[in-house]
Design a protein around this motif. Structure first.
Motif, PDB file in Angstrom:
ATOM      1  N   LYS A 244     -59.264 -33.367  65.728  1.00  0.00           N
ATOM      2  CA  LYS A 244     -58.541 -32.673  66.797  1.00  0.00           C
ATOM      3  C   LYS A 244     -58.030 -33.732  67.764  1.00  0.00           C
ATOM      4  N   ILE A 245     -56.745 -33.620  68.111  1.00  0.00           N
ATOM      5  CA  ILE A 245     -56.136 -34.670  68.919  1.00  0.00           C
ATOM      6  C   ILE A 245     -55.154 -34.080  69.922  1.00  0.00           C
ATOM      7  N   ARG A 246     -55.023 -34.748  71.040  1.00  0.00           N
ATOM      8  CA  ARG A 246     -54.086 -34.342  72.074  1.00  0.00           C
ATOM      9  C   ARG A 246     -52.808 -35.173  72.000  1.00  0.00           C
ATOM     10  N   GLY A 247     -51.753 -34.603  72.544  1.00  0.00           N
ATOM     11  CA  GLY A 247     -50.492 -35.334  72.593  1.00  0.00           C
ATOM     12  C   GLY A 247     -49.567 -34.747  73.627  1.00  0.00           C
TER      13      GLY A 247
ATOM     14  N   SER B  89     -55.027 -43.339  70.301  1.00  0.00           N
ATOM     15  CA  SER B  89     -56.384 -42.891  69.975  1.00  0.00           C
ATOM     16  C   SER B  89     -57.078 -42.252  71.168  1.00  0.00           C
ATOM     17  N   LYS B  90     -56.539 -42.455  72.372  1.00  0.00           N
ATOM     18  CA  LYS B  90     -57.111 -41.812  73.550  1.00  0.00           C
ATOM     19  C   LYS B  90     -57.045 -40.293  73.446  1.00  0.00           C
ATOM     20  N   GLY B  91     -56.179 -39.807  72.579  1.00  0.00           N
ATOM     21  CA  GLY B  91     -56.002 -38.377  72.468  1.00  0.00           C
ATOM     22  C   GLY B  91     -57.064 -37.654  71.647  1.00  0.00           C
ATOM     23  N   PHE B  92     -57.956 -38.380  70.989  1.00  0.00           N
ATOM     24  CA  PHE B  92     -58.974 -37.709  70.179  1.00  0.00           C
ATOM     25  C   PHE B  92     -59.876 -36.852  71.050  1.00  0.00           C
ATOM     26  N   VAL B  93     -60.001 -35.585  70.675  1.00  0.00           N
ATOM     27  CA  VAL B  93     -60.885 -34.656  71.380  1.00  0.00           C
ATOM     28  C   VAL B  93     -62.272 -34.667  70.750  1.00  0.00           C
ATOM     29  N   GLU B  94     -62.321 -34.834  69.439  1.00  0.00           N
ATOM     30  CA  GLU B  94     -63.576 -34.901  68.698  1.00  0.00           C
ATOM     31  C   GLU B  94     -63.503 -36.058  67.714  1.00  0.00           C
TER      32      GLU B  94
ATOM     33  N   LYS C  50     -45.404 -40.353  82.737  1.00  0.00           N
ATOM     34  CA  LYS C  50     -46.253 -41.491  82.387  1.00  0.00           C
ATOM     35  C   LYS C  50     -47.656 -41.332  82.955  1.00  0.00           C
ATOM     36  N   LYS C  51     -47.756 -40.765  84.150  1.00  0.00           N
ATOM     37  CA  LYS C  51     -49.083 -40.552  84.741  1.00  0.00           C
ATOM     38  C   LYS C  51     -49.869 -39.513  83.946  1.00  0.00           C
ATOM     39  N   ILE C  52     -49.168 -38.501  83.429  1.00  0.00           N
ATOM     40  CA  ILE C  52     -49.846 -37.522  82.578  1.00  0.00           C
ATOM     41  C   ILE C  52     -50.272 -38.176  81.269  1.00  0.00           C
ATOM     42  N   GLU C  53     -49.415 -39.059  80.715  1.00  0.00           N
ATOM     43  CA  GLU C  53     -49.770 -39.790  79.502  1.00  0.00           C
ATOM     44  C   GLU C  53     -51.062 -40.578  79.690  1.00  0.00           C
ATOM     45  N   GLN C  54     -51.231 -41.185  80.856  1.00  0.00           N
ATOM     46  CA  GLN C  54     -52.401 -42.017  81.104  1.00  0.00           C
ATOM     47  C   GLN C  54     -53.696 -41.221  81.043  1.00  0.00           C
ATOM     48  N   SER C  55     -53.644 -39.966  81.454  1.00  0.00           N
ATOM     49  CA  SER C  55     -54.859 -39.147  81.463  1.00  0.00           C
ATOM     50  C   SER C  55     -54.946 -38.195  80.275  1.00  0.00           C
ATOM     51  N   TRP C  56     -53.843 -37.973  79.578  1.00  0.00           N
ATOM     52  CA  TRP C  56     -53.844 -37.056  78.438  1.00  0.00           C
ATOM     53  C   TRP C  56     -53.661 -37.860  77.152  1.00  0.00           C
ATOM     54  N   ALA C  57     -52.435 -38.101  76.735  1.00  0.00           N
ATOM     55  CA  ALA C  57     -52.128 -38.953  75.580  1.00  0.00           C
ATOM     56  C   ALA C  57     -50.615 -38.970  75.395  1.00  0.00           C
ATOM     57  N   LYS C  58     -50.134 -39.932  74.629  1.00  0.00           N
ATOM     58  CA  LYS C  58     -48.706 -40.027  74.338  1.00  0.00           C
ATOM     59  C   LYS C  58     -48.321 -39.055  73.226  1.00  0.00           C
TER      60      LYS C  58
END
Length: 415
Positions: free
Chosen positions: A178-181, A136-141, A47-55
């Motif tokens: 481009k998106i993170r997850g 949407s926090k995962g958007f890189v661009e 969950k802590k990684i989710e907070q800084s990266w993305a779900k």
């Protein structure tokens, strides 16, 4: 008569051993709690990684809304998605939080297709092309949109507004981003025909969701998967088997149909440790029975109940060793190390304390038996589908061996 007394020494010792086994159920329950706590600790790290990266991301199908203006009550009209293609290329990496490792990814996504235009000629009609993702926090661009043959337009939102003038029955589009997850990526198939391709540099993918891929290949370095899903496969039918247009066949959790790829770690050590503990009582029983058979067949070699409890404690420490070591090494290595420590401890205790160095054959025999038992357990853990079949034959062999070893025991001799 003495030989007719049922409650002789052998039977009394049997009851003592049975009582000891029941007492050892208490630490077994604690073992489940310890493993559960470690698993919760791992979930907190994720969950802590989710907070800084993305779900984990679900890429929902795009929508196009036209502001026609002919109907004052419903001025906007949502177009039907026709052909739909999604290409996802994921690059994975491992993120650490404390001692835990979590697979994450960055995905290059290209979605394209067309919307059906049932209104004929459009002249300066407002259109809104939009899409959505889980986090949407995962958007890189910022995403880029394209309608017809125009150049890509970068938009700081998930909605692109354009005024359309066209006579075409189809409105082609393209969206790139481009998106993170984290751990899993899913795609919603919503077109008349949905063609989805997902590939990435991960060697242990799990193809999940509502549809399995038509084509897939997995190597030690990467995977590729393709789906082709017609509209009818995503619709829900009524009681008369008539399909309901624009009504998804939701699953039991009320989720829309989707294809998914999970980035599995090769072995979930906590899941394996939990399954191993489920066999703890059986291991205690078989080991105690082996020593009990030795005690009643060998003369002048009594084993005190405290000594049974000490050996039971050593057997249960195996599961703590397995859980803790597997947090730092692959599960198979943790298993081998834990077996080596446990078998070594009990064999040494048997040779120097129980048999007083007088019966090395039994020490060797009990060591071999324990190694076979732990090999049997590992087989049950890794070959779950055949665990019942294998377990049945092994237990049959154990019972037969006990019957053979006690064939000359006089149960009513009062000794």
């Amino acid at each position: 008569m003495q030989e007719n007394k049922i409650f002789n020494n052998k039977l009394k010792k049997f009851y003592v051993i049975l009582f000891s086994l029941l007492i050892l159920l208490i630490p077994i329950a604690f073992l489940f709690g310890i493993i559960s706590d470690r698993e919760n600790y791992k979930d907190e790290a994720i969950k802590k990684i989710e907070q800084s990266w993305a779900k984990s991301q679900l890429l929902e199908a795009p929508q196009m809304v036209l502001t026609i203006g002919k109907d004052k009550k419903n001025p906007t009209q949502t177009l039907t998605l026709g052909n739909y293609e999604v290409n996802v290329n994921i690059q994975t990496e491992i993120r650490k939080k404390g001692i835990f490792k979590v697979p994450v990814y960055t995905a290059d996504v290209v979605t394209k297709g067309d919307f059906k235009n049932p209104y004929g000629a459009l002249k300066n009609i407002k259109s809104e092309l939009s899409f959505d993702v889980t986090d949407s926090k995962g958007f890189v661009e910022a995403p880029q949109f394209k309608i017809f043959n125009e150049d890509y337009k970068t938009v700081d939102d998930n909605t692109y507004t354009k005024y359309l003038t066209t006579n075409s029955n189809q409105i082609p589009f393209e969206i790139t981003y481009k998106i993170r997850g984290l751990k899993k990526i899913s795609v919603e198939p919503a077109g008349t025909t949905s063609k989805i391709k997902i590939n990435g540099n991960w060697k242990d993918p799990s193809f999940e969701g509502n549809y399995l891929p038509l084509k897939r290949s997995v190597t030690n370095k990467e995977f590729n998967a393709e789906w082709s899903i017609p509209k009818i496969a995503t619709l829900k039918s009524d009681n008369n088997n008539n399909f309901q247009e624009d009504d998804y066949s939701y699953d039991s959790n009320n989720n829309i149909p989707k294809v998914s790829v999970s980035l599995l770690t090769p072995v979930d050590n906590y899941r394996m440790a939990t399954r191993a503990v489920k066999y703890a009582f059986l291991f205690l029983l078989l080991t105690f029975v082996a020593y009990y058979v030795f005690e009643i067949t060998a003369k002048n070699t009594p084993i005190h109940p405290i000594q049974y409890m000490l050996m039971g404690g050593a057997l249960l420490i195996f599961y703590l060793l397995l859980t803790s070591i597997s947090e730092f090494t692959p599960f198979i290595f943790a298993y081998m190390i834990s077996v080596l420590f446990t078998v070594g401890l009990i064999s040494t205790y048997t040779y120097f304390v129980l048999t007083k160095k007088k019966n090395p054959k039994f020490t060797a025999l009990i060591s071999i038996v324990m190694i076979l038992l732990y090999s049997f357990l590992y087989t049950l853990l890794v070959i779950q589908d055949l665990s019942l079949l294998i377990g049945s034959f092994i237990l049959f062999a154990v019972i037969a061996s006990i019957m053979y070893a006690t064939r000359n025991v006089e149960w009513y001799d009062g000794n």
